[in-house]
Design a protein around this motif. Structure first.
Motif, short mmCIF file in Angstrom:
data_model
loop_
_atom_site.label_atom_id
_atom_site.label_comp_id
_atom_site.label_asym_id
_atom_site.label_seq_id
_atom_site.Cartn_x
_atom_site.Cartn_y
_atom_site.Cartn_z
N ASP A 257 -3.96 6.64 4.92
CA ASP A 257 -2.82 7.56 4.78
C ASP A 257 -2.66 8.45 6.02
O ASP A 257 -1.55 8.67 6.52
N ARG A 290 3.01 5.20 -4.57
CA ARG A 290 3.21 6.23 -3.55
C ARG A 290 2.17 7.34 -3.62
O ARG A 290 1.89 8.01 -2.63
N SER A 297 3.95 9.34 2.23
CA SER A 297 5.07 9.18 1.30
C SER A 297 6.04 10.36 1.31
O SER A 297 7.12 10.28 0.73
N SER A 303 8.13 3.11 3.46
CA SER A 303 8.59 2.22 2.39
C SER A 303 7.41 1.42 1.86
O SER A 303 6.80 0.65 2.61
N SER A 304 7.09 1.61 0.59
CA SER A 304 6.07 0.78 -0.06
C SER A 304 6.81 -0.40 -0.68
O SER A 304 7.71 -0.21 -1.50
#
Length: 435
Positions: A257, A290, A297, A303-304
């Motif tokens: 992340d 997310r 996020s 965009s996941s």
């Protein structure tokens, strides 16, 4: 000293086309996998029936039940490949398992393998001009041949659906790049944080001379094609995890992340789940939640996405997977390289023909989302052993850029695609500095 002018990153119009892979409102009520095979056969048979008149106009089309000995005809059905070495769950519980060790070969093919064709009326064993190594269970084909006295169908010719129709590419006059990376494997023994940071700094324009920074400003999107994190198998074997181990599981995701947040602050990023990521196992894999990416996020550039992932970028159509579909074909069939497996899935008009036989997928009842109805301009597959690419050309002027993306944690290589001409190149990041 003059202050360098900030560079403006180019933009590209993006449409996410993953809706067909979303499992929403679907309720599992104990349905069997036969539905997905019936749907596939129905769809593909309509396509093949339309192609038969221009292929063999003089021959009748019949069913397996309607075969007559010695009479030339065409039958359409789903292939089933009988494989001697195919693993069976029953083998694990057989009484002889202590006497005969269970082999786990990388490829389960055997000279005695043979093909069977099935339709709603029955099944028939195939012989003749249809080589078992080139096909897998789940492919729908039309066959020209005749029934023998032994009750087999002697194949003389095979008709596949071929590449689907393709929308024309609009001409572009400026270079714009998409970067593909897969197999980051954050948290594994092969993951090198410095290598990943070099990649991020290059893409975001913090590395290199003016020429390299200009090229970096032309990168309009990054696609992360699966297996971004590595969680030790001992944590995911179904046993209760201690609170100390829970934090260890979260560490690779937190590290990913932090890295992704640097990227999405600069440009749009699509992240797809892979077989080692914290997502559902069976295809289509749903987007990573997310909440796993508390930093990235918060940006609208993050965009996941699902696996398979389908999208459009400046009218260029993309479709790709994190590699499971091609890896499964490698286990159950033979080809000269991974690109040939990719080419076959397009000619069969199906992304994952071995699902649900040997590749896990959701038991759909009224659709088969893996059917390829329009030909993409770019077809990519992640987590492969090495980088390979080829431009596939179809009979109706279709052009598809096939890309095999290597595992970044092992190779340090990412792939760059130019949207203007679909040309491919690689960027290699090494941290093995000589003393």
């Amino acid at each position: 000293m003059p202050v360098p002018m900030p560079m403006e990153r180019k933009q590209a119009a993006y449409s996410n086309l993953d809706e067909r892979y979303a499992i929403q409102g679907e309720k599992y009520q104990g349905q069997q996998y036969s539905h997905i095979y019936f749907t596939r056969l129905h769809h593909m048979r309509n396509l093949l029936h339309a192609l038969v008149p221009s292929w063999k106009p003089q021959l009748p089309v019949t069913t397996v039940l309607g075969l007559e000995e010695g009479k030339d005809c065409i039958i359409v059905g789903t292939l089933y490949k009988h494989m001697k070495l195919k693993p069976s769950i029953l083998d694990e519980y057989s009484k002889e398992r202590s006497a005969i060790p269970l082999v786990k070969p990388h490829n389960f093919m055997h000279p005695d393998d043979h093909l069977i064709l099935e339709d709603e009326s029955g099944r028939v064993t195939l012989a003749g001009a249809i080589p078992p190594p080139a096909f897998v269970t789940g492919v729908v084909v039309a066959l020209h041949g005749k029934e023998t006295s032994a009750g087999n169908f002697l194949v003389e010719d095979v008709l596949e659906a071929g590449l689907p129709p393709q929308t024309a590419l609009s001409s572009a006059d400026e270079d714009k790049y998409v970067v593909f990376v897969s197999g980051l494997s954050v948290g594994s023994g092969t993951f090198n944080p410095l290598q990943f940071q070099l990649l991020i700094d290059h893409i975001t324009g913090h590395l290199g001379d003016d020429n390299e920074q200009t090229m970096a400003s032309n990168i309009v999107r990054v696609v992360v094609a699966g297996n971004s994190v590595h969680i030790a198998p001992r944590f995911v074997n179904g046993q209760t995890v201690s609170s100390k181990d829970q934090s260890r599981i979260a560490e690779p995701i937190k590290e990913l992340d932090i890295m992704l947040t640097q990227l999405v602050a600069s440009l749009p990023v699509d992240i797809m789940p892979g077989c080692h990521d914290p997502a559902n196992f069976s295809l289509p894999q749903q987007p990573l939640h997310r909440c796993l990416f508390s930093g990235a996020s918060t940006y609208n550039t993050f965009s996941s996405c699902s696996n398979p992932h389908q999208f459009e970028l400046d009218s260029v159509q993309f479709i790709g997977t994190s590699g499971q579909n091609i890896d499964d074909l490698y286990k159950y069939s033979d080809a000269k390289d991974k690109l040939e497996f990719m080419e076959r899935t397009l000619r069969w008009r199906h992304l994952a023909p071995t699902a649900p036989n040997s590749l896990g997928c959701y038991p759909y009842t009224d659709k088969d989302p893996f059917l390829v109805e329009s030909c993409p301009h770019v077809y990519f597959v992640g987590n492969q052993d090495k980088f390979e690419t080829r431009l596939l050309e179809g009979p109706e002027k279709q052009k598809v850029r096939l890309i095999s993306i290597p595992k970044f944690s092992e190779s340090g290589v990412v792939v760059m695609l130019n949207l203007r001409n679909l040309e491919c190149s690689t960027l290699s990041f090494s941290t093995n500095f000589d003393a």
